[in-house]
Design a protein around this motif. Structure first.
Motif, PDB file in Angstrom:
ATOM      1  N   TYR A  52      -2.866  -4.291 -15.149  1.00 35.13           N
ATOM      2  CA  TYR A  52      -2.417  -5.239 -14.119  1.00 35.13           C
ATOM      3  C   TYR A  52      -1.381  -4.617 -13.185  1.00 35.13           C
ATOM      4  N   ALA A  53      -0.415  -3.914 -13.743  1.00 39.16           N
ATOM      5  CA  ALA A  53       0.633  -3.306 -12.913  1.00 39.16           C
ATOM      6  C   ALA A  53       0.026  -2.284 -11.951  1.00 39.16           C
ATOM      7  N   ASP A  54      -0.946  -1.505 -12.439  1.00 40.09           N
ATOM      8  CA  ASP A  54      -1.612  -0.524 -11.576  1.00 40.09           C
ATOM      9  C   ASP A  54      -2.383  -1.230 -10.461  1.00 40.09           C
ATOM     10  N   LEU A  55      -3.033  -2.333 -10.812  1.00 37.95           N
ATOM     11  CA  LEU A  55      -3.811  -3.079  -9.818  1.00 37.95           C
ATOM     12  C   LEU A  55      -2.905  -3.642  -8.721  1.00 37.95           C
ATOM     13  N   ILE A  56      -1.758  -4.167  -9.101  1.00 39.68           N
ATOM     14  CA  ILE A  56      -0.823  -4.712  -8.112  1.00 39.68           C
ATOM     15  C   ILE A  56      -0.332  -3.607  -7.186  1.00 39.68           C
ATOM     16  N   ARG A  57      -0.054  -2.432  -7.742  1.00 42.82           N
ATOM     17  CA  ARG A  57       0.376  -1.305  -6.901  1.00 42.82           C
ATOM     18  C   ARG A  57      -0.726  -0.922  -5.912  1.00 42.82           C
ATOM     19  N   GLN A  58      -1.962  -0.934  -6.385  1.00 50.32           N
ATOM     20  CA  GLN A  58      -3.081  -0.625  -5.497  1.00 50.32           C
ATOM     21  C   GLN A  58      -3.230  -1.710  -4.426  1.00 50.32           C
ATOM     22  N   GLY A  59      -3.020  -2.963  -4.833  1.00 43.42           N
ATOM     23  CA  GLY A  59      -3.119  -4.065  -3.887  1.00 43.42           C
ATOM     24  C   GLY A  59      -2.090  -3.967  -2.777  1.00 43.42           C
ATOM     25  N   GLU A  60      -0.931  -3.427  -3.101  1.00 46.24           N
ATOM     26  CA  GLU A  60       0.125  -3.267  -2.102  1.00 46.24           C
ATOM     27  C   GLU A  60      -0.213  -2.192  -1.077  1.00 46.24           C
ATOM     28  N   GLN A  61      -1.218  -1.365  -1.381  1.00 51.72           N
ATOM     29  CA  GLN A  61      -1.614  -0.287  -0.469  1.00 51.72           C
ATOM     30  C   GLN A  61      -2.861  -0.634   0.347  1.00 51.72           C
ATOM     31  N   LEU A  62      -3.353  -1.862   0.211  1.00 48.36           N
ATOM     32  CA  LEU A  62      -4.594  -2.245   0.892  1.00 48.36           C
ATOM     33  C   LEU A  62      -4.510  -2.132   2.413  1.00 48.36           C
ATOM     34  N   SER A  63      -3.345  -2.404   2.964  1.00 52.48           N
ATOM     35  CA  SER A  63      -3.206  -2.403   4.424  1.00 52.48           C
ATOM     36  C   SER A  63      -3.090  -1.003   5.012  1.00 52.48           C
ATOM     37  N   GLY A  64      -2.973  -0.002   4.162  1.00 50.60           N
ATOM     38  CA  GLY A  64      -2.860   1.371   4.655  1.00 50.60           C
ATOM     39  C   GLY A  64      -4.188   1.904   5.174  1.00 50.60           C
ATOM     40  N   ASN A  65      -4.128   3.046   5.836  1.00 47.68           N
ATOM     41  CA  ASN A  65      -5.323   3.639   6.443  1.00 47.68           C
ATOM     42  C   ASN A  65      -5.929   4.769   5.619  1.00 47.68           C
ATOM     43  N   THR A  66      -5.287   5.124   4.520  1.00 42.04           N
ATOM     44  CA  THR A  66      -5.759   6.283   3.758  1.00 42.04           C
ATOM     45  C   THR A  66      -6.780   5.914   2.688  1.00 42.04           C
ATOM     46  N   TYR A  88      -2.776 -13.441  -5.471  1.00 39.79           N
ATOM     47  CA  TYR A  88      -3.107 -14.299  -4.333  1.00 39.79           C
ATOM     48  C   TYR A  88      -2.276 -13.926  -3.107  1.00 39.79           C
ATOM     49  N   ARG A  89      -0.998 -13.630  -3.327  1.00 37.99           N
ATOM     50  CA  ARG A  89      -0.125 -13.243  -2.212  1.00 37.99           C
ATOM     51  C   ARG A  89      -0.627 -11.961  -1.549  1.00 37.99           C
ATOM     52  N   LEU A  90      -1.028 -10.984  -2.360  1.00 38.58           N
ATOM     53  CA  LEU A  90      -1.530  -9.723  -1.814  1.00 38.58           C
ATOM     54  C   LEU A  90      -2.820  -9.942  -1.019  1.00 38.58           C
ATOM     55  N   LEU A  91      -3.685 -10.795  -1.531  1.00 38.96           N
ATOM     56  CA  LEU A  91      -4.930 -11.087  -0.823  1.00 38.96           C
ATOM     57  C   LEU A  91      -4.649 -11.825   0.486  1.00 38.96           C
ATOM     58  N   GLN A  92      -3.704 -12.751   0.452  1.00 44.58           N
ATOM     59  CA  GLN A  92      -3.322 -13.465   1.677  1.00 44.58           C
ATOM     60  C   GLN A  92      -2.824 -12.498   2.740  1.00 44.58           C
ATOM     61  N   GLU A  93      -1.973 -11.581   2.324  1.00 44.39           N
ATOM     62  CA  GLU A  93      -1.410 -10.611   3.264  1.00 44.39           C
ATOM     63  C   GLU A  93      -2.509  -9.749   3.881  1.00 44.39           C
ATOM     64  N   TYR A  94      -3.437  -9.310   3.046  1.00 44.80           N
ATOM     65  CA  TYR A  94      -4.506  -8.458   3.566  1.00 44.80           C
ATOM     66  C   TYR A  94      -5.435  -9.248   4.492  1.00 44.80           C
ATOM     67  N   CYS A  95      -5.693 -10.506   4.164  1.00 40.75           N
ATOM     68  CA  CYS A  95      -6.603 -11.333   4.964  1.00 40.75           C
ATOM     69  C   CYS A  95      -6.081 -11.591   6.374  1.00 40.75           C
ATOM     70  N   THR A  96      -4.779 -11.483   6.565  1.00 39.49           N
ATOM     71  CA  THR A  96      -4.233 -11.704   7.907  1.00 39.49           C
ATOM     72  C   THR A  96      -4.596 -10.557   8.850  1.00 39.49           C
ATOM     73  N   ARG A  97      -4.740  -9.337   8.289  1.00 45.18           N
ATOM     74  CA  ARG A  97      -5.114  -8.176   9.106  1.00 45.18           C
ATOM     75  C   ARG A  97      -6.047  -7.272   8.304  1.00 45.18           C
ATOM     76  N   PRO A  98      -7.257  -7.743   8.030  1.00 50.25           N
ATOM     77  CA  PRO A  98      -8.170  -6.952   7.203  1.00 50.25           C
ATOM     78  C   PRO A  98      -8.859  -5.853   8.005  1.00 50.25           C
ATOM     79  N   ASP A  99      -9.410  -4.885   7.310  1.00 46.39           N
ATOM     80  CA  ASP A  99     -10.335  -3.956   7.960  1.00 46.39           C
ATOM     81  C   ASP A  99     -11.540  -4.774   8.412  1.00 46.39           C
ATOM     82  N   SER A 100     -12.051  -4.489   9.593  1.00 39.62           N
ATOM     83  CA  SER A 100     -13.137  -5.305  10.139  1.00 39.62           C
ATOM     84  C   SER A 100     -14.341  -5.363   9.203  1.00 39.62           C
TER      85      SER A 100
END
Length: 240
Positions: A52-66, A88-100
Motif C-alpha cells: 500500500y505504501a508503495d502504491l501511494i508513492r506511485q500515485g503521487e507521481q501520476l501527474s509527472g511526465n516521466t 480517492y484523493r490521489l485519483l481526484q487530483e489526477y482527474c483534474t488534469r489527466p493525460d488525454s
C-alpha cells in the motif's frame, strides 16, 4: 465492483447476489461501457496487490511526465481497488488534469474507488448508475418537452411557468436546471432523485401549469438517454 451475479446452479437461470445495493452513485456523465468493462477486467487480473505504501508513492507521481501511460493505467486500477480516502484523493487530483489518453480511464477509476470507499463507510454495498445524460451524484438528469396548446406565453407568463416548475420540483427534491421557451414547446432539463418517478414530476407540473388556463397539451416527450435533436422533437410534434 460486481453487485450483480449469476447463479451457478443448473436450471435456476439467473440469480441476484444477496447484497443488491440500496445506495447508488449517479455518474455526472455517461461512462464508456466498453472501456468500463475493460477496466473491470483489469481489476480482476490484479494479483497480488502491491504494498500500500508503495502504491501511494506511485500515485503521487501520476501527474509527472516521466511515467509511461501503461504504468499510469495500471496504478489507476490499483488505486481504485483500495477504496481508501488517500487513494480517492490521489485519483481526484489526477482527474483534474489527466493525460488525454487516460481521461475516461481515470474517471472510471475515481468512481470505482468512491464506490468502495462509501461501501466501507456505510457498511453496505453501493452501486453505480450511468445514463446518457448523467446526473449529479444522487439524482438522474432528464429532459422533457411540453407542448403549448396555442400561442406560447408572454414574458410575465413565462416567469409564472418557471415558478410553477420550481415549486413542483422542490416538492419532489428535484431541481430545474433549464427551462427554455422554444415555440411551440417548453424544453426543460431537470435532476430527479432515483426514488422519484420522473413521470410524476412532469404530470404534476402539467396539472399545476394548467390550473388557470389550459396552457399545455397532456402529451410530452421525456428522455435520460441523450439531448433530443430538433428532428426528434419535430417527429414527436408530428405525431400529436
Amino acid at each position: 465492483m460486481n453487485d450483480l451475479k449469476f447463479s451457478d446452479d443448473e436450471g435456476d437461470g439467473y440469480g441476484f447476489s444477496e447484497t443488491i445495493p440500496e445506495q447508488f452513485i449517479v455518474t455526472e456523465k455517461e461512462l464508456d461501457q466498453e472501456l468500463y468493462e475493460q477496466f473491470i477486467d483489469e481489476q480482476e487480473w490484479i494479483d497480488p496487490q502491491p504494498n500500500y505504501a508503495d502504491l501511494i508513492r506511485q500515485g503521487e507521481q501520476l501527474s509527472g511526465n516521466t511515467m509511461p501511460i501503461s504504468e499510469k493505467k495500471r496504478i489507476l486500477v490499483q488505486l481504485s481497488c483500495r477504496g481508501t480516502a488517500e487513494a480517492y484523493r490521489l485519483l481526484q487530483e489526477y482527474c483534474t488534469r489527466p493525460d488525454s489518453a487516460l481521461a475516461e480511464w481515470s474517471r472510471i477509476a475515481l468512481y470505482e474507488c468512491r464506490m468502495r470507499l462509501e461501501s466501507d463507510l456505510l457498511d453496505e454495498p453501493v452501486g453505480l448508475i450511468s445514463t446518457g445524460l448523467g446526473g449529479d451524484g444522487e439524482r438522474l438528469r432528464y429532459i422533457f418537452v411540453l407542448v403549448f396548446q396555442g400561442e406560447s406565453s408572454e414574458e410575465g407568463q413565462q416567469r409564472e411557468i418557471r415558478e410553477g416548475l420550481d415549486k413542483v420540483c422542490l416538492e419532489h427534491r428535484s431541481v430545474v436546471e433549464q427551462a427554455q421557451f422554444r415555440p411551440p414547446c417548453l424544453y426543460v432539463q431537470v435532476l430527479v432523485p432515483m426514488d422519484v418517478a420522473v413521470g410524476e414530476v412532469i404530470e404534476e407540473s402539467l396539472g399545476r401549469l394548467n390550473q388557470q388556463k389550459e396552457e399545455f397539451l397532456p402529451d410530452y416527450l421525456v428522455t435520460n438517454v441523450s439531448v433530443p435533436t430538433d428532428e426528434e422533437i419535430q417527429s414527436f410534434l408530428d405525431e400529436l
